[in-house]
Design a protein around this motif. Structure first.
Motif, PDB file in Angstrom:
ATOM      1  N   ASP A  33      64.128  16.944  62.238  1.00  0.00           N
ATOM      2  CA  ASP A  33      63.828  15.559  61.881  1.00  0.00           C
ATOM      3  C   ASP A  33      63.736  14.686  63.128  1.00  0.00           C
ATOM      4  O   ASP A  33      62.863  13.826  63.221  1.00  0.00           O
ATOM      5  N   LEU A  57      68.480  18.150  60.858  1.00  0.00           N
ATOM      6  CA  LEU A  57      68.506  17.033  61.806  1.00  0.00           C
ATOM      7  C   LEU A  57      67.746  17.299  63.108  1.00  0.00           C
ATOM      8  O   LEU A  57      67.006  16.417  63.565  1.00  0.00           O
ATOM      9  N   THR A  68      66.545  11.857  55.182  1.00  0.00           N
ATOM     10  CA  THR A  68      67.083  11.779  56.537  1.00  0.00           C
ATOM     11  C   THR A  68      66.607  10.492  57.181  1.00  0.00           C
ATOM     12  O   THR A  68      65.490  10.044  56.934  1.00  0.00           O
ATOM     13  N   PRO A 112      71.706  12.525  57.306  1.00  0.00           N
ATOM     14  CA  PRO A 112      71.235  12.519  55.921  1.00  0.00           C
ATOM     15  C   PRO A 112      71.680  11.252  55.205  1.00  0.00           C
ATOM     16  O   PRO A 112      72.687  10.646  55.564  1.00  0.00           O
ATOM     17  N   ARG A 141      76.452  15.587  64.977  1.00  0.00           N
ATOM     18  CA  ARG A 141      75.248  14.768  65.170  1.00  0.00           C
ATOM     19  C   ARG A 141      74.792  14.814  66.628  1.00  0.00           C
ATOM     20  O   ARG A 141      73.590  14.861  66.898  1.00  0.00           O
ATOM     21  N   LYS A 182      69.010  16.397  51.446  1.00  0.00           N
ATOM     22  CA  LYS A 182      68.933  17.120  52.709  1.00  0.00           C
ATOM     23  C   LYS A 182      70.311  17.106  53.340  1.00  0.00           C
ATOM     24  O   LYS A 182      71.085  16.182  53.147  1.00  0.00           O
TER      25      LYS A 182
END
Length: 188
Positions: free
Chosen positions: A173, A170, A132, A117, A59, A165
């Motif tokens: 997004d 990410l 997301t 997600p 992340r 997703k």
């Protein structure tokens, strides 16, 4: 891909009914744009994950890539320097401002609170609901004194019934969420 018999018969219907939408909440709202295409910016960022956050390294890598790509491609600022800090606060902003190699006119902080997600099974007639979610706290600091002039949050969600997703989306997004929050080119 092998589906359990209950889902196998519903799979075509899931694909046909997949419908994604985006919801955003700025608090407080409305917010004036922070982007200035003629300005140079120092952007500090830090994660502020919840205690049970999964896949933290992935992340954080996605957040760094999304922020970097947004600053390079959005036209939000003429020039931007991105720095990861331990926390987005006045003390860290002041340290980064004092150490900056190039002059800047905008000092912005981005705290990434959620990036990931979301998947809910059997929560609606579509059987699968996902997408997301991005949660950001943004601080506009006074470049001279590094005191926060403005603080607001953005909660951005993209998804819906039949949407699944993964982590690959990410960075994109996060860029979409930043476009809403910082508003390059004016209000969305």
């Amino acid at each position: 891909m092998i589906f359990p018999s209950r889902l196998r018969s519903a799979a075509p219907a899931l694909l046909l009914t997949a419908c994604a939408s985006t919801q955003t909440t700025l608090t407080p709202s409305p917010q004036a744009p922070l982007c200035d295409a003629s300005a140079s910016a120092l952007v500090i960022w830090a994660p502020a994950w919840r205690a049970d956050q999964k896949d933290v390294p992935a992340r954080e890598a996605a957040a760094a890539a999304g922020l970097r790509d947004f600053l390079a491609q959005s036209g939000c600022f003429a020039q931007a320097t991105l720095q990861r800090v331990a926390a987005v606060d006045a003390a860290h902003a002041q340290r980064q401002a004092a150490a900056a190699a190039a002059p800047f006119s905008v000092l912005l902080g981005v705290e990434v609170q959620e990036l990931g997600p979301v998947l809910k099974l059997l929560s609606s007639p579509a059987l699968v609901e996902g997408g997301t979610e991005v949660k950001l706290r943004l601080l506009a600091f006074d470049p001279a004194g590094a005191a926060a002039r403005r603080t607001f949050t953005l909660h951005w969600r993209h998804g819906g019934a039949g949407v699944v997703k993964g982590v690959a989306s990410l960075p994109a997004d996060l860029q979409a969420a930043l476009r809403v929050a910082l508003q390059p080119g004016g209000a969305p």
